[in-house]
Design an enzyme around this catalytic site. Structure first.
Site, PDB file in Angstrom:
ATOM      1  N   ASP A  55       0.836  -1.206   0.000  1.00  0.00           N
ATOM      2  CA  ASP A  55       0.000   0.000   0.000  1.00  0.00           C
ATOM      3  C   ASP A  55       0.871   1.256   0.000  1.00  0.00           C
ATOM      4  O   ASP A  55       1.994   1.242   0.508  1.00  0.00           O
ATOM      5  CB  ASP A  55      -0.920  -0.038   1.230  1.00  0.00           C
ATOM      6  N   GLY A  85       0.122   5.366  -4.422  1.00  0.00           N
ATOM      7  CA  GLY A  85      -0.467   6.642  -4.835  1.00  0.00           C
ATOM      8  C   GLY A  85       0.149   7.802  -4.074  1.00  0.00           C
ATOM      9  O   GLY A  85       0.536   8.821  -4.664  1.00  0.00           O
ATOM     10  N   TRP A 134       3.019   7.856  -2.507  1.00  0.00           N
ATOM     11  CA  TRP A 134       4.439   7.971  -2.878  1.00  0.00           C
ATOM     12  C   TRP A 134       4.570   8.853  -4.119  1.00  0.00           C
ATOM     13  O   TRP A 134       5.417   9.752  -4.181  1.00  0.00           O
ATOM     14  CB  TRP A 134       5.007   6.573  -3.160  1.00  0.00           C
ATOM     15  N   ASN A 185     -11.013  -2.772  -5.270  1.00  0.00           N
ATOM     16  CA  ASN A 185     -10.252  -1.880  -6.161  1.00  0.00           C
ATOM     17  C   ASN A 185     -10.921  -1.685  -7.522  1.00  0.00           C
ATOM     18  O   ASN A 185     -10.576  -0.753  -8.251  1.00  0.00           O
ATOM     19  CB  ASN A 185      -8.812  -2.373  -6.351  1.00  0.00           C
TER      20      ASN A 185
HETATM   21  C1  IPE Z   1      -5.429  -2.755  -0.134  1.00  0.00           C
HETATM   22  O1  IPE Z   1      -5.075  -1.436  -0.394  1.00  0.00           O
HETATM   23  C2  IPE Z   1      -5.516  -3.522  -1.409  1.00  0.00           C
HETATM   24  C3  IPE Z   1      -4.240  -3.773  -2.082  1.00  0.00           C
HETATM   25  C4  IPE Z   1      -3.070  -3.471  -1.603  1.00  0.00           C
HETATM   26  C5  IPE Z   1      -4.352  -4.411  -3.356  1.00  0.00           C
HETATM   27  P1  IPE Z   1      -6.159  -0.301  -0.552  1.00  0.00           P
HETATM   28  O2  IPE Z   1      -5.443   0.983  -0.672  1.00  0.00           O
HETATM   29  O3  IPE Z   1      -7.108  -0.646  -1.637  1.00  0.00           O
HETATM   30  O4  IPE Z   1      -6.946  -0.409   0.836  1.00  0.00           O
HETATM   31  P2  IPE Z   1      -7.785   0.662   1.630  1.00  0.00           P
HETATM   32  O5  IPE Z   1      -8.756   1.252   0.658  1.00  0.00           O
HETATM   33  O6  IPE Z   1      -6.832   1.687   2.132  1.00  0.00           O
HETATM   34  O7  IPE Z   1      -8.424  -0.106   2.732  1.00  0.00           O
HETATM   35  C1  IPE Z   2      -1.486   0.161  -3.405  1.00  0.00           C
HETATM   36  O1  IPE Z   2      -1.297   1.514  -3.496  1.00  0.00           O
HETATM   37  C2  IPE Z   2      -1.723  -0.495  -4.754  1.00  0.00           C
HETATM   38  C3  IPE Z   2      -3.114  -0.943  -4.969  1.00  0.00           C
HETATM   39  C4  IPE Z   2      -4.082  -0.907  -4.088  1.00  0.00           C
HETATM   40  C5  IPE Z   2      -3.402  -1.483  -6.273  1.00  0.00           C
HETATM   41  P1  IPE Z   2      -2.507   2.529  -3.508  1.00  0.00           P
HETATM   42  O2  IPE Z   2      -2.895   2.781  -4.911  1.00  0.00           O
HETATM   43  O3  IPE Z   2      -3.600   2.059  -2.613  1.00  0.00           O
HETATM   44  O4  IPE Z   2      -1.827   3.817  -2.888  1.00  0.00           O
HETATM   45  P2  IPE Z   2      -2.454   4.867  -1.886  1.00  0.00           P
HETATM   46  O5  IPE Z   2      -3.019   4.101  -0.729  1.00  0.00           O
HETATM   47  O6  IPE Z   2      -3.511   5.601  -2.644  1.00  0.00           O
HETATM   48  O7  IPE Z   2      -1.308   5.742  -1.485  1.00  0.00           O
HETATM   49 MG    MG Z   3      -4.076   2.366  -0.657  1.00  0.00          MG
END
Ligand code: IPE
Ligand code: IPE
Ligand code: MG
Length: 242
Positions: A20, A23, A25, A68
């Site tokens: 996680d 985004g 980063w 997602n």
């Molecule tokens: C969890 O991350 C799912 C994956 C890493 C694929 P998210 O960013 O989707 O989770 P929430 O929304 O913060 O719970």
């Molecule tokens: C994790 O990073 C990757 C996926 C869930 C696919 P995020 O995309 O959730 O990144 P943040 O949480 O928005 O920073």
């Molecule tokens: Mg996330």
């Protein structure tokens, strides 16, 4: 300094990771979210190498959750494309390290191109037995458990199974990958303190390691630190302090 995995007393057989913070980063660097996901793909490669070095047999990464799919279409598409290009780029590495690829989740919900590309690597690495790399894709633990319940109900209805004989093992046997041992260590990056529908059944007794590091910055050293933290834990499984 390169971490010395040999110095660790206990090596978990199975480590699960919630990747996680891609985004955030990217946002901190004024880059697009997909740039964060691309850098995150490099971290997957680094963790796979480190796990092979350490002797961890199973690595499961949460790459895309059932939730997602709610993200904007361009982000979903970007992630699917990245998955295809990463498989292309890393397949050789899976062969070099004799790593078997497996997937868990709603395979049929993935775009055809992604399924085809995955199937190619799944087939090409199916014979490796030492290390397994599992990608959770369109994965949700509640769907997985509900599907297991459905399959069990069908067996009861068909008279193949008696309701009184259903126990924990029956449920475990109907999850996506019944032959894979439960993870002993769960790592979540970017500081969030939640499971986000990941392996609810399988993580019942796992140790949790939450780090503030964003996934694209999580590399060998951070993986080593997680294993070190695991070594400091006293796992009691409901019993008494040893
Ligand atoms: C969890 O991350 C799912 C994956 C890493 C694929 P998210 O960013 O989707 O989770 P929430 O929304 O913060 O719970
Ligand atoms: C994790 O990073 C990757 C996926 C869930 C696919 P995020 O995309 O959730 O990144 P943040 O949480 O928005 O920073
Ligand atoms: Mg996330």
């Amino acid at each position: 300094m390169t971490p010395s995995f040999q110095s660790l007393e206990k090596i978990p057989r199975h480590v699960a990771l919630i990747m996680d913070g891609n985004g955030r980063w990217a946002q901190e660097r004024g880059l697009s979210r997909i740039e964060g996901h691309k850098e995150g793909a490099q971290s997957v490669r680094a963790v796979l190498r480190a796990a092979a070095k350490a002797g961890v047999e199973f690595i499961t990464v949460y790459a895309f959750s059932t939730e997602n799919w709610k993200r904007p279409p361009q982000e979903v598409e970007g992630l699917m494309k990245l998955l295809v290009s990463s498989l292309e780029a890393y397949e050789q590495e899976l062969h070099d390290n004799q790593i078997r690829l497996r997937v868990m989740g709603q395979f049929d919900r993935l775009p055809l191109l992604v399924r085809k590309r995955l199937q190619k690597t799944l087939d090409a690495t199916a014979h490796y037995t030492g290390h397994t790399f599992i990608i959770a894709l369109s994965y949700g633990s509640r769907v997985e458990i509900a599907e297991a319940a459905k399959q069990i109900a069908v067996k009861v209805q068909a008279g193949e199974l008696a309701a009184k004989d259903i126990d924990e093992q029956t449920v475990a046997d109907h999850l996506y990958l019944p032959d894979v041992p439960d993870p002993e260590l769960l790592i979540r990056t970017s500081g969030e303190l939640r499971l986000s529908n990941f392996l609810l059944w399988q993580l019942s007794y796992a140790e949790f390691h939450i780090t503030d590091t964003y996934w694209p910055d999580f590399r060998e050293e951070q993986f080593f630190q997680a294993l070190e933290a695991f070594n400091g834990r006293n796992r009691r499984y409901g019993g008494m302090e040893k």
